[in-house]
Design an enzyme around this catalytic site. Sequence first.
Site, PDB file in Angstrom:
ATOM      1  N   ASP A  67      -7.977  -7.799  88.265  1.00  0.00           N
ATOM      2  CA  ASP A  67      -6.863  -8.475  87.602  1.00  0.00           C
ATOM      3  C   ASP A  67      -6.786  -8.117  86.123  1.00  0.00           C
ATOM      4  O   ASP A  67      -5.701  -7.996  85.557  1.00  0.00           O
ATOM      5  CB  ASP A  67      -7.010  -9.991  87.763  1.00  0.00           C
ATOM      6  CG  ASP A  67      -6.742 -10.442  89.187  1.00  0.00           C
ATOM      7  OD1 ASP A  67      -6.067  -9.696  89.922  1.00  0.00           O
ATOM      8  OD2 ASP A  67      -7.217 -11.527  89.567  1.00  0.00           O
ATOM      9  N   CYS A  68      -7.940  -7.970  85.492  1.00  0.00           N
ATOM     10  CA  CYS A  68      -7.937  -7.656  84.058  1.00  0.00           C
ATOM     11  C   CYS A  68      -7.952  -6.152  83.785  1.00  0.00           C
ATOM     12  O   CYS A  68      -7.636  -5.723  82.674  1.00  0.00           O
ATOM     13  CB  CYS A  68      -9.107  -8.336  83.351  1.00  0.00           C
ATOM     14  SG  CYS A  68     -10.700  -8.094  84.153  1.00  0.00           S
ATOM     15  N   TYR A  69      -8.326  -5.355  84.800  1.00  0.00           N
ATOM     16  CA  TYR A  69      -8.313  -3.899  84.678  1.00  0.00           C
ATOM     17  C   TYR A  69      -7.575  -3.335  85.892  1.00  0.00           C
ATOM     18  O   TYR A  69      -8.188  -2.853  86.856  1.00  0.00           O
ATOM     19  CB  TYR A  69      -9.736  -3.334  84.617  1.00  0.00           C
ATOM     20  CG  TYR A  69     -10.503  -3.707  83.373  1.00  0.00           C
ATOM     21  CD1 TYR A  69     -10.204  -3.122  82.150  1.00  0.00           C
ATOM     22  CD2 TYR A  69     -11.545  -4.635  83.429  1.00  0.00           C
ATOM     23  CE1 TYR A  69     -10.914  -3.455  81.011  1.00  0.00           C
ATOM     24  CE2 TYR A  69     -12.261  -4.978  82.302  1.00  0.00           C
ATOM     25  CZ  TYR A  69     -11.944  -4.386  81.087  1.00  0.00           C
ATOM     26  OH  TYR A  69     -12.646  -4.705  79.963  1.00  0.00           O
TER      27      TYR A  69
END
Length: 385
Positions: A129-131
Amino acid sequence: MPKTLDEINEKIKSGQAVVVTAEEIIPMVKEQGPARVARDVDVVTTGTFGPMCSSGAFLNFGHSDPPIKMSRVWLNRVPAYAGVAAVDAYIGATEPSEDKGLEYGGAHVIEDLVAGKEVELKAQAYGTDCYPRREITTRVSLDTLNQAYLFNPRNAYQNYAVAANTSGRTLHTYMGTLLPRLGNITYCSAGQLSPLLNDPQLRTIGIGTRVFLGGAPGYVAWEGTQHNPGQARGENLVPLGPAGTLALIGDLKAMNTRFLRACTFQNYGPSLYVGVGIPIPILDEDLAWSCSVTDDDIYSNVIDYACPGRSRPVLGRLSYAQLRSGLVQVGGKQVRTAPLSSYARAREIASVLKAWILERRFTLQAPVQSLPVNPGVKPLREVQA
């Protein structure tokens, strides 16, 4: 009267320090004696330049947009280890290329970067989700990297074995090509110029020691892997085989390819020639004496690499003066010798480090912790899985 490191550094800063190389101190001690030399000389500079396989570099690439958590990384088709953080990787000198094989490897990527070249960066990821990004291909250079530092787990061996081959076939090894039936002998040490041979008890070299590394200032980060100061020694305390080692660290962006060069050993693989120089403060008479060691005083065992096992036969013992003569006697036969390390480049490193100190660009750093003095090297245990 013994000197202190602080006193020597004050003399360096004031331009009054007396600095000589490990070659230059030899006739001084012979003619004047160690006591007088210890009084008159403040620093002895050393140097070595040879293949140091246990080398590599940590690189930080910076974040792309959208960002990626790199799980697999290649630089010029050479795999790098990415299990560090999202955009950090470690490239090992001996890792071979996936398209050029043993002819090009991590050492060549490192040299290309230091030479100012761009290299291809390819990375893959599993996506989070963050990468969210899953792959990227681009080009990077030292200028575009955030950090690039050489971190070498094992460098500057304190002596090393001499390699021979009694078998009937040519052997391709990390000691170079060994011709059959004692056709040649190879060795790899700067001998009387080598850093750890001039301070055989590691009195002045430890964690935090400032060194010359690849053409720039660096530091001893830890004991090197396979550090083995318990090796058998001669009366002059110099080990007769591979003994102490150093883990070294330095800024790759400040280095240059004169003192950091890639190589390939035929049918063995890539390695990295690393220039290392260490200044030894002459605190007392004993250090002046140890720094006057000559190639006549340094011996190493001739090992038969024809044996595929861990414990190889010893065929004899030779001094570095004999090895540098180009022709030695082993097993009743005259055998040609060849160095893997460059004595000329080691001499240059010692001279460059001497100039840095005399120009007040380089002061000495006392170790914050001594290196271990008695561990041995354990073999790998083989147990049932």
